[in-house]
Motif scaffolding. Structure first.
Motif, PDB file in Angstrom:
ATOM      1  N   GLY A  90       0.787  -1.363  -0.157  1.00  9.82           N
ATOM      2  CA  GLY A  90      -0.043   0.119   0.126  1.00  9.82           C
ATOM      3  C   GLY A  90       0.809   1.159   0.094  1.00  9.82           C
ATOM      4  O   GLY A  90       0.378   2.279   0.222  1.00  9.82           O
ATOM      5  N   LYS A  91       2.310   1.493  -0.410  1.00  4.31           N
ATOM      6  CA  LYS A  91       2.837   2.573  -0.405  1.00  4.31           C
ATOM      7  C   LYS A  91       2.301   3.466  -1.466  1.00  4.31           C
ATOM      8  O   LYS A  91       2.129   4.662  -0.943  1.00  4.31           O
ATOM      9  CB  LYS A  91       4.218   2.187  -0.665  1.00  4.31           C
ATOM     10  CG  LYS A  91       5.053   1.120   0.242  1.00  4.31           C
ATOM     11  CD  LYS A  91       6.439   0.672  -0.212  1.00  4.31           C
ATOM     12  CE  LYS A  91       6.667   0.115  -1.565  1.00  4.31           C
ATOM     13  NZ  LYS A  91       5.856  -1.413  -1.539  1.00  4.31           N
ATOM     14  N   SER A  92       2.133   3.046  -2.605  1.00  9.05           N
ATOM     15  CA  SER A  92       1.744   3.998  -3.635  1.00  9.05           C
ATOM     16  C   SER A  92       0.386   4.425  -3.405  1.00  9.05           C
ATOM     17  O   SER A  92      -0.180   5.607  -3.288  1.00  9.05           O
ATOM     18  CB  SER A  92       1.888   3.526  -4.803  1.00  9.05           C
ATOM     19  OG  SER A  92       3.205   2.967  -5.422  1.00  9.05           O
ATOM     20  N   SER A  93      -0.602   3.424  -3.103  1.00  8.37           N
ATOM     21  CA  SER A  93      -2.081   3.630  -2.752  1.00  8.37           C
ATOM     22  C   SER A  93      -1.982   4.801  -1.442  1.00  8.37           C
ATOM     23  O   SER A  93      -3.008   6.016  -1.555  1.00  8.37           O
ATOM     24  CB  SER A  93      -2.826   2.461  -2.242  1.00  8.37           C
ATOM     25  OG  SER A  93      -2.862   1.733  -3.401  1.00  8.37           O
ATOM     26  N   THR A  94      -1.224   4.697  -0.423  1.00  7.52           N
ATOM     27  CA  THR A  94      -1.234   5.767   0.663  1.00  7.52           C
ATOM     28  C   THR A  94      -0.901   7.219   0.105  1.00  7.52           C
ATOM     29  O   THR A  94      -1.534   7.867   0.367  1.00  7.52           O
ATOM     30  CB  THR A  94      -0.064   5.375   1.764  1.00  7.52           C
ATOM     31  OG1 THR A  94      -0.531   3.923   2.248  1.00  7.52           O
ATOM     32  CG2 THR A  94      -0.230   6.081   2.833  1.00  7.52           C
ATOM     33  N   ILE A  95      -0.003   7.279  -0.813  1.00  6.61           N
ATOM     34  CA  ILE A  95       0.652   8.669  -1.182  1.00  6.61           C
ATOM     35  C   ILE A  95      -0.466   9.172  -2.079  1.00  6.61           C
ATOM     36  O   ILE A  95      -0.879  10.041  -1.822  1.00  6.61           O
ATOM     37  CB  ILE A  95       1.909   8.524  -1.958  1.00  6.61           C
ATOM     38  CG1 ILE A  95       2.923   8.025  -0.859  1.00  6.61           C
ATOM     39  CG2 ILE A  95       2.143   9.799  -2.516  1.00  6.61           C
ATOM     40  CD1 ILE A  95       3.163   9.033   0.402  1.00  6.61           C
ATOM     41  N   LYS A  96      -1.221   8.469  -2.717  1.00  6.76           N
ATOM     42  CA  LYS A  96      -2.482   8.898  -3.769  1.00  6.76           C
ATOM     43  C   LYS A  96      -3.584   9.324  -2.861  1.00  6.76           C
ATOM     44  O   LYS A  96      -4.381  10.308  -3.277  1.00  6.76           O
ATOM     45  CB  LYS A  96      -2.600   7.835  -4.723  1.00  6.76           C
ATOM     46  CG  LYS A  96      -1.533   7.573  -5.858  1.00  6.76           C
ATOM     47  CD  LYS A  96      -1.921   6.434  -6.783  1.00  6.76           C
ATOM     48  CE  LYS A  96      -0.517   6.333  -7.786  1.00  6.76           C
ATOM     49  NZ  LYS A  96      -0.807   5.244  -8.700  1.00  6.76           N
ATOM     50  N   ALA A  97      -3.886   8.484  -1.743  1.00  5.53           N
ATOM     51  CA  ALA A  97      -4.913   8.697  -0.945  1.00  5.53           C
ATOM     52  C   ALA A  97      -4.427  10.108   0.004  1.00  5.53           C
ATOM     53  O   ALA A  97      -5.670  10.846  -0.130  1.00  5.53           O
ATOM     54  CB  ALA A  97      -5.022   7.471   0.392  1.00  5.53           C
ATOM     55  N   PHE A  98      -3.373  10.155   0.254  1.00  6.54           N
ATOM     56  CA  PHE A  98      -3.306  11.607   1.070  1.00  6.54           C
ATOM     57  C   PHE A  98      -3.315  12.707  -0.158  1.00  6.54           C
ATOM     58  O   PHE A  98      -3.720  13.612   0.320  1.00  6.54           O
ATOM     59  CB  PHE A  98      -1.435  11.501   1.572  1.00  6.54           C
ATOM     60  CG  PHE A  98      -1.755  11.175   3.017  1.00  6.54           C
ATOM     61  CD1 PHE A  98      -2.120  11.632   3.932  1.00  6.54           C
ATOM     62  CD2 PHE A  98      -1.301   9.849   3.309  1.00  6.54           C
ATOM     63  CE1 PHE A  98      -2.117  11.383   5.246  1.00  6.54           C
ATOM     64  CE2 PHE A  98      -1.125   9.144   4.456  1.00  6.54           C
ATOM     65  CZ  PHE A  98      -1.450  10.062   5.501  1.00  6.54           C
ATOM     66  N   ALA A  99      -2.914  12.555  -1.278  1.00  4.45           N
ATOM     67  CA  ALA A  99      -2.880  13.603  -2.294  1.00  4.45           C
ATOM     68  C   ALA A  99      -4.461  13.929  -2.486  1.00  4.45           C
ATOM     69  O   ALA A  99      -4.638  15.207  -2.812  1.00  4.45           O
ATOM     70  CB  ALA A  99      -2.327  13.195  -3.646  1.00  4.45           C
ATOM     71  N   LYS A 100      -5.299  12.834  -2.449  1.00  2.20           N
ATOM     72  CA  LYS A 100      -6.727  13.099  -2.572  1.00  2.20           C
ATOM     73  C   LYS A 100      -7.352  13.885  -1.730  1.00  2.20           C
ATOM     74  O   LYS A 100      -7.983  14.661  -1.750  1.00  2.20           O
ATOM     75  CB  LYS A 100      -7.422  11.875  -2.962  1.00  2.20           C
ATOM     76  CG  LYS A 100      -9.122  11.971  -2.999  1.00  2.20           C
ATOM     77  CD  LYS A 100      -9.461  10.612  -3.216  1.00  2.20           C
ATOM     78  CE  LYS A 100     -11.047  10.649  -3.565  1.00  2.20           C
ATOM     79  NZ  LYS A 100     -11.673   9.342  -3.932  1.00  2.20           N
ATOM     80  N   ALA A 101      -6.962  13.486  -0.312  1.00  2.00           N
ATOM     81  CA  ALA A 101      -7.536  13.895   0.828  1.00  2.00           C
ATOM     82  C   ALA A 101      -7.006  15.344   1.103  1.00  2.00           C
ATOM     83  O   ALA A 101      -7.826  16.149   1.536  1.00  2.00           O
ATOM     84  CB  ALA A 101      -7.025  13.264   1.985  1.00  2.00           C
TER      85      ALA A 101
END
Length: 188
Positions: A109-120
């Motif tokens: 989930g490294k990439s998913s985490t960063i993308k989720a933060f960018a969205k949030a």
């Protein structure tokens, strides 16, 4: 400056005369503008660094409908996500922050985490630009272009690996250490 207001026709606009405080009107206008961006940056929060344009201009390709997870739907790695959250918030608030290197097994989930933060954090002016490994020599050009944009950017370089002696590593190191602007946060 004056504003004229008078009735022109039934149901038409109502015009009357009155004094306008231009500095206050301008301040109200600026306060009403979205923090989310302008131009292409108002359309989406996610971009890919494209191959470049024939005229040499920077080529950011918008991802109009990114399918990123919500932070609330992510499980595990709570402590790690809290560290990332604090760093991203410090970055957005112009406080002390650090570039980030995330490492771990594939699929954690490294990439998913960063993308989720960018969205949030997109409503607070955060944008994400994904840069591929072969585009590392273009980082100085990208960073120079971002300095004139009043938003904050995550430069996301996914699946980054280096050989023992690698010119791309040197390019990345120089780019990260030489740019004093705080408009971008590198995530490797």
């Amino acid at each position: 400056a004056f504003r004229q207001t008078r009735g022109l026709a039934p149901g038409g606009p109502d015009w009357t005369w009155g004094r306008v405080d231009l500095p206050a009107a301008y301040a109200d206008f600026m306060d009403s503008q979205p923090e989310g961006g302008y131009g292409v940056f108002a359309l989406t929060h996610a971009f890919i660094l494209g191959p470049g344009k024939p005229d040499g201009a920077l080529d950011l390709v918008p991802i109009r409908h990114p399918d990123y997870l919500e932070l609330s739907r992510m499980y595990g790695y709570r402590r790690e996500r809290e560290l990332i959250r604090r760093n991203v918030e410090a970055f957005l608030e112009d406080k002390a922050w650090q570039n980030m290197l995330l490492f771990g097994d594939a699929g954690t989930g490294k990439s998913s985490t960063i993308k989720a933060f960018a969205k949030a954090y997109a409503p607070r002016g955060l944008r994400i630009i994904q840069v591929s490994r072969h585009q590392l020599p273009r980082l100085p050009e990208l960073m120079d272009a971002l300095t004139s944009i009043p938003l904050k950017f995550i430069l996301f370089i996914d699946d980054l690996t280096f050989a023992a002696v690698d010119d791309d590593f040197t390019t990345l190191k120089i780019a990260l250490e030489s740019n004093e602007e705080t408009r971008w946060l590198a995530v490797l």
